[in-house]
Every structure is written in C-alpha cells, then in structure tokens.
Motif scaffolding. Structure first.
Motif, short mmCIF file in Angstrom:
data_model
loop_
_atom_site.label_atom_id
_atom_site.label_comp_id
_atom_site.label_asym_id
_atom_site.label_seq_id
_atom_site.Cartn_x
_atom_site.Cartn_y
_atom_site.Cartn_z
N ALA A 1 77.05 -73.14 -12.23
CA ALA A 1 75.94 -73.29 -13.17
C ALA A 1 74.56 -73.80 -12.70
O ALA A 1 73.70 -73.55 -13.04
N SER A 2 74.86 -75.03 -11.93
CA SER A 2 73.56 -75.76 -11.55
C SER A 2 72.81 -75.04 -10.42
O SER A 2 71.56 -75.29 -10.53
N VAL A 3 73.54 -74.14 -9.63
CA VAL A 3 72.56 -73.48 -8.71
C VAL A 3 72.14 -72.12 -9.36
O VAL A 3 70.93 -71.84 -8.99
N VAL A 4 72.78 -71.53 -10.22
CA VAL A 4 72.44 -70.11 -10.81
C VAL A 4 71.07 -70.30 -11.49
O VAL A 4 70.46 -69.43 -11.14
N SER A 5 70.79 -71.17 -12.16
CA SER A 5 69.76 -71.38 -12.87
C SER A 5 68.41 -71.59 -12.07
O SER A 5 67.44 -70.99 -12.38
N GLU A 6 68.56 -72.44 -11.14
CA GLU A 6 67.28 -72.52 -10.24
C GLU A 6 66.98 -71.30 -9.58
O GLU A 6 65.90 -71.22 -9.43
N THR A 7 68.05 -70.64 -9.03
CA THR A 7 67.71 -69.48 -8.38
C THR A 7 67.11 -68.20 -8.99
O THR A 7 66.27 -67.69 -8.82
N ALA A 8 67.83 -68.32 -10.17
CA ALA A 8 67.22 -67.12 -11.42
C ALA A 8 65.79 -67.37 -11.77
O ALA A 8 65.02 -66.50 -11.59
N LEU A 9 65.69 -68.66 -12.00
CA LEU A 9 64.38 -69.10 -12.51
C LEU A 9 63.48 -69.03 -11.21
O LEU A 9 62.08 -68.50 -11.54
N ALA A 10 63.31 -69.28 -10.12
CA ALA A 10 62.69 -69.04 -8.94
C ALA A 10 62.31 -67.44 -8.90
O ALA A 10 61.25 -67.15 -8.60
N GLU A 11 63.45 -66.84 -9.07
CA GLU A 11 63.29 -65.21 -8.98
C GLU A 11 62.35 -64.69 -10.04
O GLU A 11 61.59 -63.88 -9.77
N LEU A 12 62.60 -65.41 -11.24
CA LEU A 12 61.64 -65.16 -12.33
C LEU A 12 60.20 -65.29 -11.74
O LEU A 12 59.45 -64.27 -12.22
N VAL A 13 59.93 -66.44 -11.59
CA VAL A 13 58.63 -66.78 -11.20
C VAL A 13 58.20 -65.87 -10.30
O VAL A 13 56.87 -65.40 -10.32
#
Length: 912
Positions: A115-127
C-alpha cells in the motif's frame, strides 16, 4: 523475516463517479463568473468554496462545457465517502482521466505492490502521463469536503505542488483545508466563494423566468431576492412553490410553504449530519443578526466562541465574517430564519433567555440599538426602557445623537415619559439636532415629575433649565440664556460635568455675541476641567466655541487650531462620521475656504452637507450652505450654487433661523448681481420689515447684514447716495457693538459702495485699514469675494506698493498679502457687474485637470488595491472625504469608475 509483496487492486470506481453530472437546460448563464475562471486557467488551482445549494457544480459544468468546446481535456471526479483512502483517490483520478472525451486514452494504470509503495509509484506515473500529454489537462474534483483532511488529500496536495505545468486542478467544496498559502503568494490560485456565487437581482429574475416561466413585479422580485439573499437553492425552491401555487403572483406563498421547504432542505442537507453540540451552538447563536466570539460563548455557554464561528465558516455552514478583522459574523438570512423557527419549535422557553443574554451583552458593549431590539423581540418593554435610560446620556456625551434618537424611536409610544433621566437625555439629543418641539416636550415630562411634588431646585430641573437655554441659543434667542444657566454655573460641582460644560459653552456663545472676547476666553479656560470629564462631545463643543470666538476677534490661526482639535476628537475611534464630525467638517471647511485652500475646504464641506446634520448654532449651517455656494460659484457651477442656497433657505424657514436666512439672501444677491440680474436682486431686498423684529445683539447683526445687501443692490441700481448712507450707517452701528470680523466685513461693503459711487479716494480710505487688519489675521476670501471693484482697488494698491507710490495717510499693507488676495481670485465674470459668466470651454485647461497632492496620494492607494475604508484609515480622513476626492479625480480624468481612473492615470504617466 522476508516480506512478501502482494498486488492490491482497489475496485474500479463506478461510471457515475467519473461521469459529468447531467446539466439541466433551464440553468441560467453564469457568464460573469466564467470569465474569472477563464482568466485563471493558467494557474494551478481553482477553488470554488461555498455552502450547499450555491451552484458550485452548476458553475463548473458550464465552464467544463466551454472548455470541451475549445477541445481541451477535462476529467471529472465526483467524490464520495469511500474516496478517503489514498489508493481510492488515486484510482478515481486515473479512471477519470481515462473517461475523458479528449486527452490520454491509454489503458487504466494498474496498482501493484504494498500500500505504501503502490501509491507513490502510481502517483508519479500519473504525473508523468499528464506531463507527456503536453496539452492542458483540467481535473475537476466535486464535493471535496467529503474527503477533506483524509489520507486522500495527500494525493491532491502532491499534484498541487509537484504536478506538471499543464495540469489545472479545480476543487468544489463546502470546506477545504488543502495547503494553499504558497499558491496564494505565488498567484497560482483562483477563488470563487459564496458571495460571488449569489444570484444578482437580474439573475434571480432570469432564473424565475427560465425555470418557472414566472414574471414577478419589481416589488415582488425585490422581496424575493432580499429574503433569499441570492442563495440559488432558495430561489429554485421559491420558483417551485410559486409555480405550484394557484396564483403564482401571490408572494405570501413565499412566507409559508417556501420557508418550510427551505427548512426541510437545510435539515436534510446540512443539520442532520452535524453533532448535537454543533446544532445547539447554531440554535443559540442564530438568535442574533450578527455575532462575535464572546457573544457566541455567552449565548451557547460553550468556550471558544470565535473558534467555533471560524470552524463553521470553514465548514460551509452558511456563516461568514462581515468585517475585515473577522471579528463579526452573520448567518445567511434563510439559514438564521430556519434555526430560529427550529429553536422556537424544539425549545420554546429558551428563546427569551437567549434574547435577555444578548440584550445584556450588547448593552455592556455600548451597542444600545441591538440591546433594545432583543428586549423588544420578547416584548419586554420595561427592559427596553431601562436599557435606554441607563445608557442614553453616554450617547449624548459621546456625540452619538442620531444613534440615540434611532433607539428612542424604537420604544413603544408613551413608554418612559415618567422617567426623568431618560427624558433629560431625550431632550438633549433633540435639542442638539434642532428638533425643538420634541426637546420641549421631553422637558415638560421632566418638570411634571418634580413640580407636581413641589420640588423646585432639584438637579434634574437645573439641568432642564440648561437644556432650555441651549434650545434658546440654538434659536438665536440669547436674552434669557444667562439667567437659565446661572444656577448651574454658580454651583458647578453640584452637577454633572457635562451639564456644567454645556452651560459654559452657552455662556461663551453669549459673550461672543456681545463682543466680550476676554470673558469668552476666561469662560472656556475655566470650563476645561468640566469638558474633560463631561465626555468627548463636551470637549469638542468647547473647541467649537473657542474657535468661533477666535474667528470673530480675527485670530484666524487660533480658530484653526481649535477646529482641528475638535475634528481630531470627533474622528478619534469613529468608524463612520457622526454628528460631531459633521459639525467640525463645516467649521474647518469654512476656515480653509477663508484661507483660499479650496482643495481642503470643499471635501470637508461636502461631507458636512452629505451627513445632513441640522446641528449646532446657525454658524455651522452658514458655514456649510453659504460656503458651498461660494465654492460652486468659483467653479462656474451656478446651478449648484443656487441649489445650495435654496437648501439653506429651506432649513432656515423650517428652523426659523433668520441669521441663516439673511446669510443665504446676501450670497444670493451677490450671485444675481454678478450675473447681471438686477431685477431679481432688487426683489430679494424689497421688504424692509422682513427682519425688523427682535432687540438682542443677534437681531441687530441680522438687520445689519440685510441692510448691507440692500446697499449693494441700491448701488447697482444707480442710487449711489442712498446706498452710501445705508452702508455708512451699517458700518457705524457695527463699530459700536459688533465683533472685529463683522466690522471688517461692513468696511469691505462700504468700500465697494463708495467705489461704485465714484468716490475712489474715500473707498481706499475705508478699504486700506480693513486690509491691514485682514493681513494680520490672514483673511483672503473675505476680500477676494468682495466684488470686482474691491479687487480693482486692491490691484491699484498692489501696483502702488510695487512702484513705491503708496498713498499718504493709508496704513501699511504688505505687498505679499495683496498679491495673495489677487492670486486667489478666479472671477467667473468679465470686467463689469453686468457681465454674465463665460460658458466653460469644452476642453479643460491643464490647470483644471491637474491633480492635487492629496488626489495623487489617493490615486496611488487606489492603484495598490485599497478600498475606500482602507484609504480613509491610511490617510486619517473619513470615507465621505475619500468619496469626494474620487469624484474629483474621475471628473478631472474624464472617467466614471475608479478602475478607469487608474488606467487613465497610467496612460497619462501619472502613475508608475
């Protein structure tokens, strides 16, 4: 221990969450709000924040449609309670982008890892994805308040501060705690609040016509718009109530079924979701139309009232700050109405207690009108009368006359007539604004309470005598004044300082009329301690009397200092100009006019005129209306000059003030003669008996002034011998009993008449001593307004002085002083008295268009975005004075609006 990474895939959002809400076709066009949104398109964030029912979603739907018509990519996410988790928010954002009609269309991002890693990775990919798209992308987050403060807020905070430059976020919420401070400082946020979202009157009419095919009358529309305060939800509910009524034109439906419908909406959408403590706080504090922190705490018996009000405002609960310091708050009218109805329904015995608490609190804060309103709201007439009686004299002593009289008008008829303390205050207040019949009626109530019991020399009766003396003096009847105030002045420490100070001011006025200036000065020096203890208005009026005495004895510098001290006292701590400020503006304005400082005089006199205070002796009204007429004449505004005189004439007739009437008549005679209208001037002075009555010094001065005007008309008519005899008689009488200033004015008139009679040498013999005295005093306009023949003689004396050929036997007059008088003159007529004013040319001269130093100061503050109130506070002047300067600036620059003046000033390189 080895951690096993698992794949977490939140459920995909429903299509309704990422679909644009249906936009009804009957919505009104919010074009006035679309434009600010369009201008803020290049910024990072648009925040639309308002309580429920203000049309946040409606506005954004209209904007989205326009953006899509331009081919721009717009994603929409309707937030719900289950979006509070970080992963849910991120999933919703990605899915919203995927559902855009235009823009990125790649497959939905998959979320892998813990959960903690997923959000940061996906958020960066979205940006990165949005950045690679390059074209503008707008993401609308509707109903943000349901997730505000949750883990999901971190996703949006990251996008705000680290998102790509082509990303624009739009947040619609009742409340929002996103970190926006840096964005505001950087100019990266556009904000729309409930005040901007409110319907204008025109929008209300358009909505009723478009939705319900309703066309209310102008009065009905005003009522509906006023009751709804432009709240769109209320207007919609009203339209439904009217549409369903048998007779849609009958507005009473709005007062019955409409309020119930609005109440149901507020209960369902707002109140049912709040805690019991919050609802209780709302019910208690809605008792008041406006509320501050300490009052809220007293009513609710909950601590930190200010904090709770601020939290309610942030939470979108129909409360807003109404002052710049954010100390006072107000509920929206319909919300407050519903809360009061609910309080009466659920807690019928509690409302009276709350009103009494509010009445006591407002009274302690010096807000007597509000205190009385709360007492009368529960029909406690005795409490209302007691509150006024307790606090009334403080209002009188503070010069808050209009405020007190407004409160007294609220009391039930005949209530309080048996309370001497209250009637004393009522008598003072009415006397000070020339409502003499009401003042005398209040005095009769006072006397009835004591004389019927055989009490004669009680303190209230002595004070009543002082008030009666004040009534007489305000009517220019000075014969009985000294006898009426003598008991008070003989035993000053037996009475309140206010009463003694008032008596001393009355005595000073009488001394001035008899030209006993030493006695007047001693009286004021003796009265200073009583004035200091008698309240601000006592001090102010003491300065008025001191200044009037100084002006009469030709000590113009001392008079100016007195008027300025009075003005400073009147404005100290005042939010808005009041009675004392109006009076000080009149005297100080006339003082500036005499010194030919018109830029300072005119706004002060306009302020005195706008406030329309019938207060003070006739001196104050003459200073206002006659001096305004003189200034307007100098400005070539002859209709304005005559209008000012007509208003002064009306006041003189209404208040029976012959001194004001004769001053108005004298100035009107001058204007008509300057225009060559001899017949009208003759008609004005045809009645020799008009001012024949009365035998005190003021009556004699009135007759002299009338005779001086008549002498001027006789001279203009060619009856030179009769004119000279009359003018000489006036001058001789003044020399025996008048003040130095009055004597000087009669000498100027005599010199004018002698010059018209072709007795130039005699005219100079009369004028030169007057000039010598005027030079020592600093008088300018007394001579500049003396007429073209007086100015011609001054010009001759100037040339004689300049060439070293000063006539033998004439007193010395400084060259600089003569030049000052001649420089001050801006006559609007040609050479002779029969000439008419020249018509102003279409192109104004450079001198006319030039801005004064004070106008430049105000223009600069205007350019910096300051409001009228802030400009007034910054410069230490009143709001009315600021308005006058803005009107002058607009006129000189040829514009009509404040922002246009800044634009025009920049075009002319006046601002940098």
């Amino acid at each position: 221990m080895q951690t096993t990474s698992t794949s977490v895939t939140p459920p995909r959002p429903t299509r309704t969450k990422v679909s644009t809400p249906v936009c009804r076709q009957d919505l009104i066009d919010r074009a006035r709000l679309i434009e600010p949104l369009r201008l803020g398109r290049a910024r990072r964030l648009t925040l639309v924040r308002a309580p429920a029912g203000f049309g946040k979603t409606t506005l954004l739907l209209q904007w989205q449609r326009l953006l899509q018509e331009e081919g721009q990519a717009v994603a929409w996410l309707n937030l719900e309670d289950d979006d509070c988790q970080r992963q849910a928010m991120l999933t919703g954002l990605i899915d919203a982008i995927h559902e855009m009609p235009t823009g990125p269309t790649a497959t939905q991002l998959r979320i892998r890892g813990t959960a903690s890693v997923v959000s940061e990775t996906a958020l960066a990919e979205l940006v990165n994805r949005i950045h690679e798209y390059a074209s503008p992308v707008t993401i609308v987050l509707d109903d943000w308040h349901v997730v505000d403060g949750s883990d999901a807020a971190g996703v949006v905070a990251f996008l705000l501060h680290s998102g790509p430059p082509n990303l624009h976020l739009v947040v619609a919420a009742r409340d929002c705690s996103l970190p926006c401070s840096r964005l505001r400082v950087a100019g990266q946020i556009t904000e729309v609040d409930n005040e901007q979202l409110r319907f204008t009157r025109e929008e209300t009419a358009d909505f009723l016509a478009g939705v319900g095919n309703l066309e209310p009358t102008a009065d009905e529309l005003d009522r509906l718009h006023g009751m709804s305060a432009g709240w769109p939800a209320a207007v919609r509910l009203a339209s439904g109530a009217l549409r369903d009524a048998d007779d849609p034109a009958r507005m009473p439906i709005i007062h019955s079924g409409w309020h119930r419908t609005v109440g149901d909406y507020l209960d369902e959408v707002v109140l049912n979701g709040l805690s019991c403590a919050t609802v209780d706080f709302l019910l208690a504090t809605a008792t008041c139309d406006h509320i501050t922190g300490s009052l809220a705490a007293a009513l609710s018996r909950q601590s930190s009232g200010a904090g709770k009000l601020e939290n309610l405002e942030r939470g979108g609960l129909f409360v807003r700050a109404i002052d710049a310091e954010r100390e006072w708050f107000r509920y929206d009218p319909l919300f407050a109405h519903h809360l009061r109805r609910r309080l009466a329904r659920d807690y019928p015995d509690r409302a009276a207690d709350l009103h009494r608490i509010a009445a006591d609190w407002f009274a302690q804060q010096g807000m007597l009108g509000d205190a009385v309103d709360h007492a009368l709201a529960i029909r406690d007439d005795d409490l209302a009368v007691e509150l006024v009686e307790t606090h009334a004299m403080r209002y009188v002593e503070g010069g808050e006359i209009a405020e007190l009289l407004a409160v007294v008008e609220k009391l039930p008829a005949k209530k309080g007539t048996d309370r001497p303390r209250l009637q004393i205050a009522v008598a003072w207040a009415n006397c000070l604004v020339h409502r003499m019949q009401r003042a005398e009626c209040a005095l009769e109530h006072v006397k009835a309470q004591y004389l019927t019991r055989g009490e004669v020399n009680t303190e209230p009766l002595i004070e009543a005598d002082v008030i009666e003396a004040c009534v007489n003096v305000y009517r220019d009847r000075i014969d009985k004044a000294e006898n009426l105030i003598a008991p008070c002045l003989n035993r000053p420490h037996a009475y309140r300082p206010w009463v003694v100070a008032a008596a001393a001011n009355i005595q000073t006025f009488v001394y001035v009329q008899y030209a006993d200036f030493d006695a007047a000065r001693r009286e004021q020096e003796w009265a200073r301690p009583f004035q200091a203890r008698g309240g601000r208005f006592a001090e102010i009026y003491g300065q008025f009397m001191d200044g009037l005495s100084a002006a009469a004895r030709l000590d113009l510098e001392y008079a100016g200092r007195s008027y300025k001290r009075a003005r400073a006292l009147a404005l100290d701590g005042a939010q808005e100009p009041k009675h004392a400020a109006s009076l000080s503006a009149a005297l100080l304005g006339a003082w500036h006019y005499e010194r030919d400082v018109l830029d300072e005089a005119e706004p002060l006199l306009e302020e005195a005129h706008e406030l329309e205070t019938d207060g003070g002796t006739a001196d104050f009204m003459i200073a206002t209306h006659v001096t305004i007429a003189k200034i307007k004449s100098l400005r070539a505004d002859l209709p304005g000059a005559h209008a000012a005189l007509t208003e002064g004439e009306s006041i003189a007739a209404r208040l029976s003030l012959d001194r004001l009437a004769v001053a108005v008549l004298g100035q009107r005679v001058r204007l008509h003669l300057e225009q060559g209208d001899l017949l009208t001037a003759q008609d004005l002075v045809v009645d020799d008996s008009r001012f024949a009555e009365g035998n005190n010094r003021i009556d004699a001065a009135i007759r002299r002034e009338y005779a001086a005007s008549r002498a001027r008309v006789l001279a203009a008519s060619g009856s030179y011998s009769e004119a000279v005899r009359l003018a000489e008689t006036v001058s001789e009488q003044a020399s025996c009993e008048a003040s130095p200033h009055a004597i000087l004015k009669t000498r100027i008139e005599l010199a004018h008449v002698l010059k018209m009679a072709d007795r130039s040498t005699d005219a100079l013999q009369v004028l030169a001593p007057a000039l010598a005295a005027g030079g020592e005093a600093g008088l300018v306009r007394s001579f500049a307004d003396g007429g073209h023949l007086v100015l011609r003689m001054i010009a001759e004396l100037y040339e004689a002085r300049r060439r070293g050929r000063w006539p033998d036997g004439l007193p010395d007059v400084p060259l600089r002083y003569l030049l000052r008088i001649l420089s001050a003159t801006t006559p609007q007529t040609a050479a002779g008295a029969s000439s008419r004013p020249q018509r102003p040319t279409r192109e104004r001269s450079t001198a006319e268009l030039s801005l004064s130093a004070r106008e430049m100061d105000i223009l600069g503050l205007l350019d910096n975005g300051l409001t009228n109130k802030e400009i007034a506070r910054h410069l230490g002047i009143t709001i009315n004075t600021v308005k006058w300067y803005l009107k002058s600036i607009n006129s000189k620059l040829g514009v009509t609006r404040r922002q246009q003046s800044v634009t025009e000033a920049r075009r002319r390189n006046l601002l940098r």
